[in-house]
Design an enzyme around this catalytic site. Structure first.
Site, PDB file in Angstrom:
ATOM      1  N   LEU A   1      -0.245   3.809   3.975  1.00 35.89           N
ATOM      2  CA  LEU A   1       0.041   5.039   4.731  1.00 35.89           C
ATOM      3  C   LEU A   1       0.641   6.146   4.107  1.00 35.89           C
ATOM      4  O   LEU A   1       1.699   6.029   3.432  1.00 35.89           O
ATOM      5  CB  LEU A   1       1.173   4.491   5.837  1.00 35.89           C
ATOM      6  CG  LEU A   1       1.450   5.432   6.774  1.00 35.89           C
ATOM      7  CD1 LEU A   1       0.714   6.095   7.637  1.00 35.89           C
ATOM      8  CD2 LEU A   1       2.879   5.119   7.619  1.00 35.89           C
ATOM      9  N   ASP A   2       0.160   7.432   4.286  1.00 36.45           N
ATOM     10  CA  ASP A   2       0.523   8.500   3.729  1.00 36.45           C
ATOM     11  C   ASP A   2       0.548   8.380   2.182  1.00 36.45           C
ATOM     12  O   ASP A   2       1.439   9.192   1.541  1.00 36.45           O
ATOM     13  CB  ASP A   2       2.144   8.880   4.141  1.00 36.45           C
ATOM     14  CG  ASP A   2       2.054   9.035   5.614  1.00 36.45           C
ATOM     15  OD1 ASP A   2       1.140   9.707   6.296  1.00 36.45           O
ATOM     16  OD2 ASP A   2       3.091   8.789   6.207  1.00 36.45           O
ATOM     17  N   GLU A   3      -0.091   7.678   1.577  1.00 41.81           N
ATOM     18  CA  GLU A   3      -0.311   7.625   0.087  1.00 41.81           C
ATOM     19  C   GLU A   3      -1.581   7.903  -0.520  1.00 41.81           C
ATOM     20  O   GLU A   3      -1.838   7.600  -1.517  1.00 41.81           O
ATOM     21  CB  GLU A   3       0.180   6.040  -0.213  1.00 41.81           C
ATOM     22  CG  GLU A   3       1.529   5.628  -0.160  1.00 41.81           C
ATOM     23  CD  GLU A   3       2.230   6.421  -1.294  1.00 41.81           C
ATOM     24  OE1 GLU A   3       1.787   7.241  -2.176  1.00 41.81           O
ATOM     25  OE2 GLU A   3       3.674   6.171  -1.439  1.00 41.81           O
TER      26      GLU A   3
ATOM     27  N   GLY B   1       5.960   8.844   6.790  1.00 44.83           N
ATOM     28  CA  GLY B   1       5.999   7.986   7.930  1.00 44.83           C
ATOM     29  C   GLY B   1       6.438   9.042   9.233  1.00 44.83           C
ATOM     30  O   GLY B   1       6.138  10.133   9.301  1.00 44.83           O
TER      31      GLY B   1
END
Lengths: 288, 288, 288, 288
Positions: free
Chosen positions: A230-232, A204
């Site tokens: 997100l960001d995964e 994040g």
């Protein structure tokens, strides 16, 4: 070994099965293609096979189309997806940025000097700031501002640029907007993001500020394919940099820049050299 | 992937030629051997080909002798030297030491816990100091003192131990005597030394003191096959450690210990996993 | 901690003696200067003392000249050389290059974005190639070609530029000419060179080709002050990068670029932050 | 610089205020104590000052008690807490383990060879497995089994050992039980745990398995002071190790062992050298 002017790349993947290597290597031999480097991996978790081969055609009149047509027949039996990459291939790319310029600057340098075999077709941003940098490199710069209301519309215009330029790869070089699920899906396996932390730590916003609060002694960067979580997305490369008690959040930001640039450049380099295979939530990366 | 209980290794090398990969992979397929991981490299400088394959026999009654006999016929055509390594192979090893115990201690730990698939047959030293450490691990310890006069005789006794124990690898774990050319030749490709510098920097005696004098900001360690040119043998692995102005020579000695242990252990691990190929004055190392 | 807008730096060195720290810290306290970070080191080999202090004046009307005059009186007793650096100091710099542009490009980026508190007064080269890069950044570019006959004359012109621009630091960013002893002496302690190897390994020409021949598994870079002994000047920073058997000399050249840029940038950053002290053939570097 | 036989350490901390360095250095000078190395840091976030000084008394009859008494008077004015550490100090330590032996083995080696200036008073475990290792080093081994019912009782016995042995530091060398809040509080600032991930990534159980699932390209280890928030204590040191797609969870476990040992050893070394200051949820570490 740096690929010489006559070295092709053949990559392939398929479900695990006896003979997967053989079907590739036998065909290459029969086609009088000389293998200079080969790596294969069979994932017993996912029961999937991956192979990457560099080869030199021994005959002067190598016909790529005929090669592919002939191999397709054999590959079909193994449900094998494959790709042939020419020695002089330069992958068409669109780069997305916001205001931070370090990753863009780094990519442009590697592009300009031919270190990265890409062809940058456009730079797209939600801010006007980096236009001069793109200009100096003679690259089209699209400024598509974004607000809560115009988000969908902006994405549509980005997508247009991707389509019209024929970009095969989108590089999010510190693009600070979250893409929609729809966009993520369209770009699955061909959009690489750099996140300025060692994922899964500090997902994040403002990861360096999070890292400062936590008092970590290493900060890092993660290049990954985007997905709608997100960001995964599946991780390609990660890098680290030591930090200390005297570093304020702004120092972490500054210290992290180099490792962000390197980590992203390595991921892009591996991707365009067809060293990376997307494999569910993970990646297979055949390192040099 | 850690080799599971049924994974064999086939390594081979031969002069460069079309079909070298194919002769290996086709034979494996015909023998119903399932390839889980494969790496090959063709060196255009030396015109030599190297391949390493991990495979699982699909049939329960895999006959290693028959496999080798059958493959030998095909390999001969390519002047291909090959080696088949069983899943449970543990390489017989002799370790040579002097007084410093850190590398020996590290190897013994990895041996005792099964991390390194070796079988230590003996520890040989020109000093009695490390006997208690060998004793605790239940290992024979040979103390062969050395003087200018007895050097040849001592080497003869070391060679006897190597021969009688059937050692396939000799590890010089900070053994501080120079071996004779004759001994180096006998042990060519099967004796690994750890030198406590980043070769070719700081060859010879007291490298950390040399490093201090020079004021370097990194010290290192180099694991290499021995040859009759002191500290010039083909390099397998190298490691580094940052140092600073406040470090005295003794501090460099202390700081270097960890990296010496790691660098040597990695070289031995790669060697016994048949990841290292001696190739003139260089090595080919297929990393994991 | 990044220096805030009101943080000064005081550095000093002198022969070892009781009270060297006290003379600095007592004066700062009496001057109502608040110490935010301090490091000192007393080298028992060279019997020399080094100190670096960051401080914030507590009174709004801090008078740097008066401060220096007052401190000089006390320092004299200790034969202490000292330097006071203002919060907004930007060290005037001349950069020397030949044809390779990666280090210059990197320095220009850090300069343009304010990451490096330097003021580049000129770029000097024995080739015309990098003029466009200097132009884009609005920097004067001096092309002084060099031949065996004109070497002395060219150096004289370089020296003129250094003098006229008031450069306090000369950065040899892959400048491929050997400087004369005279020039080295004039620039002693204020010229930083980047050599593309881990010194003392691979001095002289074509270090990556030497590294390839040797078969090393790590290449590196060394930033050092120049002296009249080629590639033997006092080392400031060193960095490394892993390489492998498949890397040709050109690959080593390519892989080394990033570490050259980083190593040089760190040395320059440490120098301008007054973290580096020249100390005979070695350096004292107070790291962050 | 390695501390020589006559080098003392003085560490101190207090609220930020003008004159904090001066009160220390002036006293040392007046006491004819020669400063060989000094680092100070003033944290503008926490408004707290930290200093670490190594010094050699110049007079042969240095009286540590008198020194402390005299300094206490001056320190009081600054609300300064301080500690004086003798040249030959060896911190009494209790090590806690479960079944994994790599960190214990590593610490015992560094202890036996005098690399770590600690005195291990006892090894405590909830399992009997590592008794032979402790025995060989001649160390008392306490086996306190643990069940849900006996947890409180077991902790009480552990605490007894800590108290009776006079341990000033407890090292949790892969001790796999969570300590109670009460125990954490009692051990605040004097118990170091090694967690086998790069915190804050992969807290809790089986971090290497979590790392495998996530597909990370780097695994790591974190040494931290314990507090009552599991795996959230102030971080002292962190280390990383590259991993790849072919590594199964067990491979990550194996690859992580070395970095766990190194990271823990460095944290313990820094702690006993009084280089670490606990500072809220973070630490100040004056590195060498």
């Amino acid at each position: 070994m740096s690929r010489s002017a006559d070295t092709w790349i053949l990559t392939a993947q398929c479900p695990s099965r006896l003979g997967t290597v053989d079907v590739v290597t036998r065909f290459l031999k029969e086609s009088r293609c000389y293998i200079t480097e080969q790596q294969s991996f069979d994932d017993h978790h996912g029961e999937r096979f991956f192979i990457r081969t560099e080869f030199r055609p021994l005959e002067p009149d190598f016909d790529a189309e005929a090669f592919q047509a002939a191999f397709a027949a054999r590959a079909a039996e193994f449900e094998m997806a494959f790709e042939l990459t020419a020695p002089d291939a330069r992958m068409p790319v669109v780069i997305m940025v916001s205001k931070a310029d370090h990753c863009l600057n780094d990519l442009l340098y590697r592009y300009r000097t031919g270190q990265l075999p890409i062809e940058i077709r456009a730079v797209v941003s939600n801010h006007p700031d980096l236009q001069p940098l793109a200009d100096w490199h003679g690259l089209p710069y699209y400024h598509f501002p974004i607000t809560a209301e115009t988000k969908a519309e902006q994405e549509a215009r980005v997508w247009e640029v991707v389509e019209e330029t024929g970009a095969e790869l989108v590089i999010l070089a510190r693009y600070m907007q979250v893409l929609s699920s729809d966009m993520c899906e369209k770009l699955s396996g061909r959009a690489i993001n750099i996140h300025h932390s060692l994922l899964p730590g500090f997902k994040g916003a403002k990861p360096y500020h999070q890292a400062f609060e936590k008092g970590v002694k290493l900060v890092g960067a993660t290049a990954h394919y985007i997905n709608d979580d997100l960001d995964e997305g599946p991780i390609i490369t990660q890098g680290v940099e030591p930090v200390g008690h005297a570093d304020d959040p702004e120092d972490l930001v500054a210290k992290g820049r180099d490792i962000e640039c390197m980590t992203l450049a390595r991921a892009v380099d591996a991707h365009v050299a067809r060293r990376v295979f997307l494999h569910g939530r993970r990646t297979v990366v055949f390192s040099r």
